[in-house]
Motif scaffolding. Structure first.
Motif, PDB file in Angstrom:
ATOM      1  N   GLN A   1      22.897  46.061  43.149  1.00  0.00           N
ATOM      2  CA  GLN A   1      23.250  47.390  43.647  1.00  0.00           C
ATOM      3  C   GLN A   1      23.668  47.285  45.106  1.00  0.00           C
ATOM      4  N   LEU A   2      24.913  47.643  45.410  1.00  0.00           N
ATOM      5  CA  LEU A   2      25.403  47.630  46.780  1.00  0.00           C
ATOM      6  C   LEU A   2      25.024  48.932  47.483  1.00  0.00           C
ATOM      7  N   PRO A   3      24.956  48.912  48.823  1.00  0.00           N
ATOM      8  CA  PRO A   3      24.681  50.150  49.555  1.00  0.00           C
ATOM      9  C   PRO A   3      25.754  51.205  49.292  1.00  0.00           C
ATOM     10  N   ASP A   4      25.367  52.474  49.432  1.00  0.00           N
ATOM     11  CA  ASP A   4      26.319  53.562  49.240  1.00  0.00           C
ATOM     12  C   ASP A   4      27.516  53.382  50.176  1.00  0.00           C
ATOM     13  N   GLY A   5      28.686  53.642  49.653  1.00  0.00           N
ATOM     14  CA  GLY A   5      29.894  53.553  50.459  1.00  0.00           C
ATOM     15  C   GLY A   5      30.590  52.214  50.392  1.00  0.00           C
ATOM     16  N   LEU A   6      29.944  51.211  49.779  1.00  0.00           N
ATOM     17  CA  LEU A   6      30.546  49.888  49.645  1.00  0.00           C
ATOM     18  C   LEU A   6      30.860  49.603  48.181  1.00  0.00           C
ATOM     19  N   THR A   7      31.819  48.731  47.955  1.00  0.00           N
ATOM     20  CA  THR A   7      32.196  48.379  46.593  1.00  0.00           C
ATOM     21  C   THR A   7      32.520  46.897  46.495  1.00  0.00           C
ATOM     22  N   LEU A   8      32.284  46.331  45.331  1.00  0.00           N
ATOM     23  CA  LEU A   8      32.717  44.955  45.048  1.00  0.00           C
ATOM     24  C   LEU A   8      34.202  45.026  44.722  1.00  0.00           C
ATOM     25  N   ALA A   9      35.016  44.832  45.741  1.00  0.00           N
ATOM     26  CA  ALA A   9      36.447  45.096  45.621  1.00  0.00           C
ATOM     27  C   ALA A   9      37.190  44.015  44.863  1.00  0.00           C
ATOM     28  N   CYS A  10      36.687  42.775  44.908  1.00  0.00           N
ATOM     29  CA  CYS A  10      37.463  41.675  44.341  1.00  0.00           C
ATOM     30  C   CYS A  10      36.544  40.518  43.965  1.00  0.00           C
ATOM     31  N   VAL A  11      36.811  39.926  42.811  1.00  0.00           N
ATOM     32  CA  VAL A  11      36.173  38.672  42.392  1.00  0.00           C
ATOM     33  C   VAL A  11      37.294  37.680  42.100  1.00  0.00           C
ATOM     34  N   PRO A  12      37.560  36.744  43.012  1.00  0.00           N
ATOM     35  CA  PRO A  12      38.625  35.757  42.768  1.00  0.00           C
ATOM     36  C   PRO A  12      38.249  34.804  41.624  1.00  0.00           C
TER      37      PRO A  12
ATOM     38  N   VAL B   1      34.043  39.774  47.214  1.00  0.00           N
ATOM     39  CA  VAL B   1      34.670  40.372  48.385  1.00  0.00           C
ATOM     40  C   VAL B   1      34.285  41.845  48.400  1.00  0.00           C
ATOM     41  N   VAL B   2      33.548  42.240  49.434  1.00  0.00           N
ATOM     42  CA  VAL B   2      32.999  43.595  49.535  1.00  0.00           C
ATOM     43  C   VAL B   2      33.753  44.374  50.609  1.00  0.00           C
ATOM     44  N   SER B   3      34.133  45.616  50.285  1.00  0.00           N
ATOM     45  CA  SER B   3      34.828  46.472  51.244  1.00  0.00           C
ATOM     46  C   SER B   3      34.248  47.881  51.171  1.00  0.00           C
ATOM     47  N   ARG B   4      34.737  48.752  52.045  1.00  0.00           N
ATOM     48  CA  ARG B   4      34.366  50.163  51.952  1.00  0.00           C
ATOM     49  C   ARG B   4      35.059  50.768  50.737  1.00  0.00           C
ATOM     50  N   ALA B   5      34.350  51.593  49.998  1.00  0.00           N
ATOM     51  CA  ALA B   5      34.874  52.143  48.753  1.00  0.00           C
ATOM     52  C   ALA B   5      36.062  53.052  48.962  1.00  0.00           C
ATOM     53  N   ASP B   6      36.195  53.625  50.172  1.00  0.00           N
ATOM     54  CA  ASP B   6      37.297  54.563  50.421  1.00  0.00           C
ATOM     55  C   ASP B   6      38.497  53.909  51.102  1.00  0.00           C
TER      56      ASP B   6
ATOM     57  N   LYS C   1      42.778  43.255  45.471  1.00  0.00           N
ATOM     58  CA  LYS C   1      42.961  43.112  44.023  1.00  0.00           C
ATOM     59  C   LYS C   1      44.072  42.117  43.691  1.00  0.00           C
ATOM     60  N   GLY C   2      44.925  41.820  44.675  1.00  0.00           N
ATOM     61  CA  GLY C   2      46.006  40.874  44.442  1.00  0.00           C
ATOM     62  C   GLY C   2      45.539  39.466  44.145  1.00  0.00           C
ATOM     63  N   ILE C   3      44.276  39.133  44.488  1.00  0.00           N
ATOM     64  CA  ILE C   3      43.768  37.787  44.193  1.00  0.00           C
ATOM     65  C   ILE C   3      42.589  37.828  43.218  1.00  0.00           C
ATOM     66  N   GLU C   4      42.390  38.965  42.566  1.00  0.00           N
ATOM     67  CA  GLU C   4      41.281  39.043  41.604  1.00  0.00           C
ATOM     68  C   GLU C   4      41.652  38.334  40.306  1.00  0.00           C
ATOM     69  N   ASP C   5      40.659  37.716  39.681  1.00  0.00           N
ATOM     70  CA  ASP C   5      40.826  37.076  38.379  1.00  0.00           C
ATOM     71  C   ASP C   5      40.092  37.925  37.347  1.00  0.00           C
ATOM     72  N   ALA C   6      40.815  38.394  36.330  1.00  0.00           N
ATOM     73  CA  ALA C   6      40.257  39.350  35.378  1.00  0.00           C
ATOM     74  C   ALA C   6      39.041  38.791  34.639  1.00  0.00           C
ATOM     75  N   ASP C   7      39.131  37.549  34.155  1.00  0.00           N
ATOM     76  CA  ASP C   7      38.010  36.965  33.412  1.00  0.00           C
ATOM     77  C   ASP C   7      36.795  36.780  34.319  1.00  0.00           C
ATOM     78  N   SER C   8      37.036  36.316  35.544  1.00  0.00           N
ATOM     79  CA  SER C   8      35.919  36.115  36.479  1.00  0.00           C
ATOM     80  C   SER C   8      35.234  37.435  36.786  1.00  0.00           C
ATOM     81  N   ARG C   9      36.010  38.515  36.898  1.00  0.00           N
ATOM     82  CA  ARG C   9      35.437  39.832  37.149  1.00  0.00           C
ATOM     83  C   ARG C   9      34.544  40.272  35.997  1.00  0.00           C
ATOM     84  N   LEU C  10      35.019  40.103  34.774  1.00  0.00           N
ATOM     85  CA  LEU C  10      34.232  40.505  33.606  1.00  0.00           C
ATOM     86  C   LEU C  10      32.935  39.695  33.521  1.00  0.00           C
TER      87      LEU C  10
END
Length: 297
Positions: free
Chosen positions: A71-82, A185-190, A199-208
């Motif tokens: 669980q990440l803190p409020d306002g943050l998101t797991l933006a990318c999993v390469p 890779v964690v960023s602000r959700a907004d 998202k340009g370097i995210e890998d779909a299988d790695s994310r799942l």
């Protein structure tokens, strides 16, 4: 730092107009010399870094996914999993010995209670001793006196391009930590523009795979001090999630292997957690505290 440079390089390849400045932040885990399993804390390697993201002192943070709480803190998101590196654990020795070929009484260093338990289950005749420091520091401690070998993640060795002699540990006995081999890779959700860039370097299988392992970790409430192993792997439309949980003395275990639709990683994690619960994983989680002292001696 090597992981952060790798992410910055991939982003620059994905968007040649983007430039990056890397900022180093010291964390609680960096300054505490105790074995990781002696620290009753979550997020010890990411809390201060993510605080800098939340406070807009930096735009995003790069972590080893296994260090990021479910669980990440409020306002943050797991933006990318390469794209994920190998999730395997490896044994590093001076002569390339395998775990099974090490002499009786050999001393193996590890900073992970999960690895310590798995080593002792596989080789009860060897000793396990805590070890801290960065990867190069730990490798330098292999001298045949204090440590005959150490266990590390293959991913860290690969990312640093280290030339070391290693032997892969069998995945059926050494189920890795949830998220091992993956970056987060964690960023602000907004911060939608930045998220699009990431998202340009995210890998779909790695994310799942990450979503399944992190969900299972959350369901079982694992942490550095509870030795849960979890590894998801995507094969076409199917994802398989393997999990193994142990008592701190290694004498009891709960093991599961569940396959399902790759598009439903949380459902797969829930079914795997249910299987572990049927095997008594809660008793393993509550009982480890009583025998933790043996790992601190």
């Amino acid at each position: 730092m090597a992981q952060t440079r790798w992410v910055a390089d991939r982003l620059a390849e994905s968007d040649p107009g983007a430039t990056f400045q890397i900022q180093s932040i010291r964390t609680t885990g960096d300054g505490d010399p105790r074995p990781l399993f002696a620290m009753d804390q979550k997020g010890i390697f990411e809390r201060e870094v993510d605080a800098a993201v939340a406070q807009s002192r930096v735009d995003f943070a790069v972590h080893s996914l296994k260090d990021v709480p479910s669980q990440l803190p409020d306002g943050l998101t797991l933006a990318c999993v390469p794209k994920r590196e190998s999730a395997r654990d490896v044994l590093i020795t001076g002569d390339g010995s395998s775990l099974q070929s090490l002499p009786r009484g050999s001393i193996i260093g590890t900073s992970s209670l999960r690895r310590a338990v798995q080593i002792r289950r596989s080789r009860p005749d060897v000793g396990v001793r805590p070890i801290r420091g960065n990867i190069e520091t730990r490798i330098a401690k292999i001298d045949g006196a204090n440590y005959h070998g150490i266990v590390l993640a293959q991913a860290g060795i690969s990312r640093l391009n280290l030339d070391v002699i290693s032997a892969a540990l069998p995945e059926d006995e050494f189920v890795p930590s949830p998220g091992q081999g993956s970056l987060a890779v964690v960023s602000r959700a907004d911060d939608h523009g930045l998220i699009t860039l990431l998202k340009g370097i995210e890998d779909a299988d790695s994310r799942l795979e990450a979503e399944a392992e992190r969900a299972l970790s959350g369901y079982v409430e694992s942490g550095c001090r509870f030795p849960l192993g979890a590894h998801a792997s995507v094969d076409g439309p199917t994802m398989t999630l393997r999990a193994a949980a142990f008592s701190a003395d290694g004498k009891k275990s709960a093991v599961a292997r569940i396959a399902g639709d790759r598009r439903a990683p949380r459902d797969l994690a829930d079914r795997t957690a249910q299987d572990l619960r049927r095997q008594g994983v809660e008793a393993l989680a509550s009982g480890w505290r009583e025998s933790l002292e043996m790992w601190n001696r």
